[in-house]
Design an enzyme around this catalytic site. Structure first.
Site, short mmCIF file in Angstrom:
data_model
loop_
_atom_site.label_atom_id
_atom_site.label_comp_id
_atom_site.label_asym_id
_atom_site.label_seq_id
_atom_site.Cartn_x
_atom_site.Cartn_y
_atom_site.Cartn_z
N ASP A 193 59.61 -42.68 39.39
CA ASP A 193 59.73 -44.10 39.08
C ASP A 193 61.12 -44.34 38.52
O ASP A 193 61.95 -43.44 38.50
CB ASP A 193 58.63 -44.56 38.12
CG ASP A 193 58.65 -43.79 36.80
OD1 ASP A 193 59.57 -42.95 36.60
OD2 ASP A 193 57.77 -44.01 35.96
N ASP A 195 63.08 -45.72 35.16
CA ASP A 195 62.97 -46.10 33.75
C ASP A 195 64.12 -47.03 33.40
O ASP A 195 65.29 -46.69 33.64
CB ASP A 195 63.02 -44.84 32.86
CG ASP A 195 61.92 -43.85 33.22
OD1 ASP A 195 60.75 -44.24 33.15
OD2 ASP A 195 62.24 -42.69 33.55
#
Length: 473
Positions: A193, A195
């Protein structure tokens, strides 16, 4: 059109007195909502679908139906509180969507071609040293309870494709850290993902939740977590993680050192390396060494190589390896102290004091006439220089050896925590940084006791477009 007629038009019916008086102070926002051109908005949604949603594309008619359904939702709701929440959500969307997410599909000819700001480095050059470090840190058996965020939503792929463009378009208010930032440094690094830290997390997530609803029909929930500073996370219907973001002020955003790679700002790799060393004072991070060893080795190799290049340092050169482990812990006061003066008189302050309770640091700052430095969630601590000491808050657990001294793993974590302050303020600290980086392989010491971290108070705060829960924070 008078105010009552405006409110009646918005509600699609005649407002009773309680609802009228509740909405009377929202007339300005209601007027903006009613004047908003949904046809233009629909075009933005369709452009987003066509560019970023590669699988399971929804029909145009269905997206239009969802858009119309949401902007007439107040016609079908009776509770005053829910109607007020709908007004707030709709107002955020109509006033911010175009500049926050709509802009992602608009050609950006103003941006010139950017080249990577990093040199081409051999990220495997110190692989043996990093491997020795990580193996020496294996002081747990890896049998701890699983961490909470294990389940990842199938929406992540859709969101990540947008976030890459978002970070480019909004690089004056958003930047990234973690695995994706390392991927930008070293494409061999895998990421799951993205951040982020940004100055408008809540607005961004509200718009993203609405975009996901219109283009996929999926329902999301946003949650503010009390024990993480200014942290908001988004989940899907199954409580699977979609995206999270830390909120920072523009002042803190501008203060944080970062580098630009391909139009995207990432947090200074030195800060990220120090934070990674600091986080190993958490037992769950030590447990990761049993399950994510290869990933951690690749990440630390990348960060270490960049920092050695950037600071013109070498592993094995210089003196003082282990000197920053001269620390002690006062159990009753929950205070750890690091004596860093042995590495040179030019370091000021040379005594570093870590409070394990944030209230103790707050009290110290409150009693001082000096200004504290604040870097928000990057350090999760304010810092105060006073009377030859540098005071800070250590938000992690602390490992102690059987004789009550800080464990070598936590000694390095404490040193890394305070060195972040020097790096982020631009203060000279090269000898101390070199000392820490030459001390990463710690002596074998598997026995330890654990000092718990400060327990943060507060409640989880929910925002939900689907359930009409809007809280201003």
């Amino acid at each position: 059109m008078n105010n009552r007629e405006l409110i009646n038009r918005y509600l699609g019916k005649t407002a009773d007195q309680p609802i009228y008086y509740a909405l009377f102070h929202k007339v300005g926002k209601i007027k903006q909502i009613l004047n908003f051109d949904l046809n233009v908005f629909l075009k933005l949604l369709l452009k987003n679908r066509d560019r970023f949603l590669r699988e399971n594309k929804q029909p145009t008619a269905e997206i239009k139906r969802r858009l119309t359904h949401y902007f007439t939702k107040q016609h079908r709701v009776r509770k005053v509180g829910k109607i007020l929440s709908i007004v707030e959500f709709q107002h955020v969307i109509v006033t911010t969507f175009t500049r926050v997410l709509g802009v992602l599909t608009i050609d950006n000819r103003r941006v010139s071609k950017m080249y990577s700001s990093t040199a081409i480095l051999d990220y495997a050059a110190h692989e043996d040293y990093v491997e020795a470090m990580l193996r020496s840190y294996r002081v747990t058996d890896g049998a701890g309870p699983p961490k909470g965020r294990n389940k990842v939503s199938d929406l992540v792929g859709y969101v990540i494709s947008m976030l890459k463009e978002y970070l480019k378009r909004h690089n004056k208010s958003a930047f990234c850290h973690g695995s994706y930032s390392l991927h930008l440094l070293n494409p061999a690094i895998e990421y799951g993902d993205i951040d982020m830290l940004q100055t408008n997390s809540r607005t961004f997530l509200i718009n993203l939740a609405f975009l996901i609803y219109c283009n996929t029909g999926r329902v999301t929930t946003m949650m503010k977590i009390p024990y993480l500073l200014n942290y908001i996370v988004m989940f899907d219907e199954e409580q699977a993680h979609i995206v999270d973001s830390f909120q920072v002020s523009q002042e803190i955003f501008d203060r944080i050192p970062k580098i630009l790679i391909n139009d995207i700002y990432i947090i200074d790799p030195c800060v990220q390396l120090l934070n990674g060393i600091k986080m190993f004072s958490q037992v769950d991070r030590l447990d990761d060494l049993h399950t994510k060893f290869e990933k951690l080795r690749a990440r630390f190799c990348t960060l270490l190589e960049y920092v050695l290049y950037d600071y013109d340092m070498r592993i094995g050169e210089g003196s003082g390896a282990g000197a920053l482990r001269r620390s002690r812990f006062a159990y009753s006061e929950r205070v750890a102290t690091v004596e860093a003066g042995a590495l040179g008189e030019d370091l000021s302050p040379a005594r570093w004091v870590a409070f394990m309770d944030n209230a103790a640091l707050d009290a110290r700052i409150g009693a001082s006439t000096r200004q504290a430095a604040d870097f928000g969630p990057v350090t999760n601590s304010r810092f105060l220089e006073e009377d030859g000491c540098l005071y800070g808050y250590f938000s992690n657990t602390l490992l102690l050896t059987p004789d009550g001294a800080p464990h070598p793993v936590s000694c390095n974590a404490l040193a890394a925590h305070f060195l972040m302050y020097f790096v982020m303020t631009g203060a000279p600290c090269k000898p101390q940084l070199a000392c820490l980086l030459n001390s990463l392989v710690v002596p074998e010491a598997r026995e330890f006791t654990l000092v718990p971290r400060d327990k943060k108070l507060g409640d989880h705060v929910i925002l939900s477009i689907d359930h009409d829960v809007f809280i201003d924070f």
